[in-house]
Design an enzyme around this catalytic site. Structure first.
Site, short mmCIF file in Angstrom:
data_model
loop_
_atom_site.label_atom_id
_atom_site.label_comp_id
_atom_site.label_asym_id
_atom_site.label_seq_id
_atom_site.Cartn_x
_atom_site.Cartn_y
_atom_site.Cartn_z
N GLU A 95 0.83 -1.20 0.00
CA GLU A 95 0.00 0.00 0.00
C GLU A 95 0.86 1.25 0.00
O GLU A 95 1.97 1.26 0.54
CB GLU A 95 -0.82 0.06 1.29
CG GLU A 95 -1.74 -1.09 1.47
CD GLU A 95 -2.32 -1.12 2.89
OE1 GLU A 95 -2.61 -2.22 3.35
OE2 GLU A 95 -2.46 -0.05 3.51
N CYS A 336 -1.94 1.62 8.47
CA CYS A 336 -1.23 0.97 7.36
C CYS A 336 -1.21 -0.55 7.46
O CYS A 336 -1.10 -1.11 8.52
CB CYS A 336 0.18 1.51 7.24
SG CYS A 336 0.40 2.10 5.58
#
Ligand code: SAH
Ligand code: SF4
Length: 354
Positions: A95, A336
């Site tokens: 990501e 995250c």
């Protein structure tokens, strides 16, 4: 642990592209052209590079893809952050995030698939580390994020998935590429590397001579608590992190920031604030980050906002500069690593048109 495939053109420094051009009997100016195609025009294939001879492009293509990552899924969130899931050549995913902080826009980049440190509050470490990212896979996150916005991403924070100091060679190379004045031309002052502080990786980073900002993820004022929250991967002790702060300042002239994720009932007591205030002294900055919820540890939550403020005020009393962050992007699983975890377990919606 090494990335599986040949590095992309995006992951080569300009000097390496110059050597490649020399080997393929091309004049030196071709290297600058190529570098600009990748980093300024953000060409994703050799097709677009119309001012380069076709035969040269074909030879290059046989050695290095321009990029190796694919945009798979883009998740805008109500607070304006934009999170991108990239599929890697070997099927893994990472990501990266565009954080539109005014007046600057920031790219948040990952350095590993997963993380071996295993902090109890972090989705990135929930399933251990799979492998390091290559320099190309790190640089491409920036390029892919920039390709999806008109805003110039002038800041980079290395705060995505992974422990950057477990992957120093690829990290350092990626940051040198992003700082190249012929390419993205990021200033070192605009780059922040965040780390749990593994001592060996810290020594390696010092040797790379990068003059970037350093953020040290502390999370606890005692080793007993820190080793519970930040359990593995040779992360440094509290004293190690203090030593790193001093040495980074000596080497770069830059003061470090300590990061402290606030978790209700775990590290948010008054005595934690007292101990932390003593530990950081007058000269250091602290980012207090109210914990973002993670699905695998539902019992861990942020303290109430007024409690976070009280904790911050206690630190400020001693002159510490405290930045109490607001939580961001809960609605797109923004803490995250969560998007990646999620993507492994169920299919994602089709990618947004780019
Ligand atoms: N591995 C590095 C960089 C990636 S994590 C490090 O730990 O510093 C970047 C930051 O996000 C760290 O400070 C980390 O503590 C924080 N973080 C991780 N999970 C979080 C969560 N659930 N809520 C809030 N912050 C989190
Ligand atoms: Fe790894 Fe950083 Fe997450 Fe800890 S907070 S598990 S070091 S990515």
């Amino acid at each position: 642990m090494a990335p599986p495939s040949a590095d992309s053109l995006a992951g080569l420094e300009r000097s390496e592209i110059e050597a490649l051009c020399a080997r393929l009997d091309q004049p030196a100016y071709r290297a600058r052209q190529l570098f600009r195609w990748v980093h300024v025009q953000r060409a994703a294939s050799y097709e677009a590079m119309s001012n380069l001879p076709r035969a040269f492009r074909e030879r290059l293509a046989a050695e290095h893809p321009v990029q190796t990552t694919q945009r798979e899924h883009e998740a805008p969130s109500g607070d304006g952050t934009r999170k991108l899931l990239l599929r890697l050549a070997d099927g893994e995913a990472v990501e990266c995030v565009h954080i539109p902080d005014t007046p600057r826009h920031t790219a948040c980049l990952s350095t590993q698939v997963g993380c071996g440190v295993g902090c109890i509050f972090c989705a990135s470490g929930a399933e251990g580390v799979v492998r390091n990212l290559s320099s190309g896979e790190i640089v491409e996150q920036y390029l892919q994020l920039q390709a999806g916005t008109q805003d110039r991403l002038r800041n980079v924070v290395v705060m995505g998935i992974g422990e950057p100091l477990h992957n120093v060679p690829a990290l350092a190379k990626a940051l040198r590429i992003l700082q190249d004045p012929e390419g993205v031309d990021l200033g070192a002052r605009r780059i922040t590397v965040s780390t749990s502080g593994p001592p060996r990786g810290f020594e390696q980073l010092l040797r790379e001579g990068l003059r970037v900002n350093l953020a040290l993820s502390l999370h606890a004022a005692s080793d007993a608590l820190r080793s519970r929250l930040v359990p593995g991967g040779g992360a440094g002790t509290v004293a190690d992190l203090q030593g790193m702060a001093d040495r980074w300042f000596e080497a770069t002239g830059r003061d470090v920031t300590f990061e402290y994720v606030l978790i209700q009932g775990i590290n948010d007591r008054d005595e934690d604030a007292e101990a932390l205030a003593r530990l950081v002294g007058r000269h250091r900055n602290i980012n207090l980050i109210p914990m973002n919820p993670v699905s695998f540890a539902p019992a861990l939550v942020a303290p109430l906002p007024e409690h976070c403020k009280r904790f911050a005020d206690r630190l400020r009393r001693d002159g510490t500069v405290v930045n109490l962050r607001r939580q961001r992007g809960d609605d797109v699983a923004a803490a995250c690593g969560q998007l990646r975890l999620h993507s492994k377990k169920q299919p994602l919606p089709p990618p947004a048109p780019s």
